[in-house]
Design an enzyme around this catalytic site. Structure first.
Site: not given
Length: 412
Positions: A20, A76, A238, A242, A245, A306
């Site tokens: 990282d 990305t 809902g 979101g 992805c 979520k």
């Protein structure tokens, strides 16, 4: 995705070095401190550290020395034109190129546009290594389970020998292998995510129709879901889809189609329905407080995109909150994993405190704990008596017995 992939590969017996670019994060990970909320990840990272099969280093080049397989797990994000921003992928490939050993295999794990294996090949600047597409299908909140129990493992590769080597990495995992060309593998990932987004927009549109005709979306979903061709998954109405992805992948696939000369009007409609859903939830809240949100105190339960995560990226809850604040609402929010202040709103460490003097309560994330809170206490704290349950997690009759006017999504 990168941390889960690294920890799970170590768990199934491989020696893994995870790189990282953030030094404090690397130091914390080597101490077993993980930076995200993800079920089972803490335990599996600690296991890897204890066995010596998992370690963390600073920099991508330091991670790839002597590696036979190199997984690119970098972001990305969505670019301004809706396409996927490949700059992180290219930068990582350029960094590791000189450090790769001959014959190693570089795997694109990130969601990337069709043709990205060639982009990585050029960035690596090496003709003696292989580039393979190996898209991930991990759901946030259950990523460890999904990695170890996948529906399928997709390998996109021009060289059959390299594909066999990649398959051997996952040989201890019981799942079908889909071995194909890189372009098809990359398309499989986008097709899967955008189809799931389509199911969400479809059921939200059906919920809106149910409200218009007096039907109950819960019974509609029940009647649909028993059809094995349809199933129950992703048929929960809902506030919209979101996360990291679905929003970027739907826009990216529209962009890919546009670049190829195809008008993907169906997917554009999915995106439009999702945008409309945010506004429909806001309209429900506005009606609940007398059609004027200016100065109205609104309690919000749930901010993450979520439950069982701390991820706020492209959260539909935040989309709704932003629209509420634009109309003048004074938002007071609670979420189990959000502990830092967020711009424009007041966050509370307690769900009852968030409801104090509120004109309306809006539920925007499906945390299970919200189901069991004392609605009588909530009612005494609030100045108003309206609940807008954008996740349909409360029992309407129980809310009404507690003295609330209750409105869900697609309910009679």
């Amino acid at each position: 995705m990168g941390l889960t992939t690294a920890a799970c590969l170590a768990h199934i017996g491989h020696d893994v070095v995870c790189g990282d670019v953030v030094a404090p994060k690397v130091e914390a990970l080597n101490q077993g401190i993980i930076p995200i909320v993800e079920d089972g990840l803490q335990e599996i990272v600690q296991e890897g550290l204890d066995t010596g099969r998992l370690r963390f280093v600073l920099g991508a080049a330091n991670a790839v020395a002597d590696a036979e397989f190199v997984f690119l797990c970098v972001p990305t994000p969505r670019a301004a034109d809706g396409s996927a921003d490949m700059s992180f992928i290219e930068a990582a490939a350029q960094e590791i190129g000189p450090a790769l050993k001959v014959g190693s295999i570089v795997l694109n794990k990130s969601t990337v546009p069709v043709g990205s294996t060639h982009v990585v090949e050029r960035a690596l600047g090496r003709e003696d290594v292989f580039v393979v597409s190996n898209p991930e299908f991990l759901r946030e909140g259950s990523g460890v389970h999904d990695f170890l129990n996948p529906d399928r493992i997709v390998i996109g590769c021009e060289d059959r020998r390299a594909a066999i080597r990649v398959a051997e990495v996952f040989s201890s995992i019981k799942a079908p292998f889909v071995v194909t060309d890189p372009a098809s593998a990359e398309t499989i990932k986008y097709a899967s995510n955008t189809f799931l987004a389509t199911k969400i927009s479809f059921i939200n549109a059906m919920a809106n129709l149910c409200e218009a005709v007096g039907a109950d979306i819960r019974d509609v979903v029940l009647g649909m879901g028993y059809d094995k061709r349809i199933g129950f998954e992703f048929l929960r109405p809902g506030p919209g889809y979101g996360g990291s992805c679905f929003p970027k992948d739907t826009h990216a696939l529209v962009n890919i189609a546009d670049q190829a000369g195809y008008d993907f009007s169906l997917l554009k409609g999915v995106i439009a329905v999702n945008e409309e859903q945010y506004d429909r939830v806001v309209a429900k809240v506005a009606r609940a407080v007398g059609d004027n949100l200016e100065g109205a105190r609104v309690a919000v339960w749930g901010l993450t995109f979520k439950a069982r995560t701390d991820d706020l990226r492209d959260s539909p809850a935040l989309e709704v909150v932003e629209r509420l604040m634009k109309q003048g609402a004074d938002v007071h929010a609670y979420d189990p994993t959000v502990h830092e202040p967020l711009p424009g709103m007041t966050t509370h460490p307690d769900p009852y405190d968030a409801c104090t003097d509120a004109k309306a309560l809006v539920i925007l994330t499906e945390w299970d704990e919200f189901r069991w809170l004392d609605l009588a206490q909530v009612r005494t704290r609030m100045d108003g008596h309206c609940i807008v349950d954008a996740r349909n997690i409360l029992e309407p009759a129980a809310a009404r017995r507690a003295g609330f006017s209750y409105e869900g999504i697609g309910l009679v």
